[in-house]
Scaffold this motif. Sequence first.
Motif, PDB file in Angstrom:
ATOM      1  N   TYR A  12       0.856  -1.267  -0.111  1.00  0.00           N
ATOM      2  CA  TYR A  12       0.014  -0.253  -0.110  1.00  0.00           C
ATOM      3  C   TYR A  12       0.849   1.169  -0.233  1.00  0.00           C
ATOM      4  N   VAL A  15       2.472   1.938  -3.481  1.00  0.00           N
ATOM      5  CA  VAL A  15       1.504   2.196  -4.410  1.00  0.00           C
ATOM      6  C   VAL A  15       1.361   3.665  -4.046  1.00  0.00           C
ATOM      7  N   ASN A  19       1.926   6.588  -6.682  1.00  0.00           N
ATOM      8  CA  ASN A  19       0.659   7.438  -7.137  1.00  0.00           C
ATOM      9  C   ASN A  19       1.280   8.961  -6.981  1.00  0.00           C
ATOM     10  N   LEU A  77       0.501   1.224 -13.195  1.00  0.00           N
ATOM     11  CA  LEU A  77       0.101   2.030 -12.164  1.00  0.00           C
ATOM     12  C   LEU A  77      -1.441   1.813 -12.264  1.00  0.00           C
ATOM     13  N   ASN A  81      -3.432  -0.160  -9.554  1.00  0.00           N
ATOM     14  CA  ASN A  81      -4.722   0.427  -8.923  1.00  0.00           C
ATOM     15  C   ASN A  81      -5.863   0.025  -8.817  1.00  0.00           C
TER      16      ASN A  81
END
Length: 92
Positions: A12, A15, A19, A77, A81
């Motif tokens: 998490y 990511v 982002n 990505l 996501n």
Amino acid sequence: MLFLFPLGNLIYITVLLLNAVAVLSEDRFLARIGWGRASPQSSTGFNTYGGQNEQDSVKSRIVNLISSIRMVTRVPLIAVNLGVIVYEILLG
């Protein structure tokens, strides 16, 4: 099963950081703080000592890293996501 919880948190965090780097706008944010590709503060050649300034070298490497991350991770990505969203909806 208890050892997988830190691994999920690490995924998490990774990511979320990717982002954050992917949505940085070079025109709106990076250029204002002098980290754009065509910023007047970055050196484009050699200084009087015959080499690049250490600070400009590190700054230009960070700018190149940010632009590389933005270009390479854009499509993967989106898939990651979507995978995280589906995982959270189904197993949340």
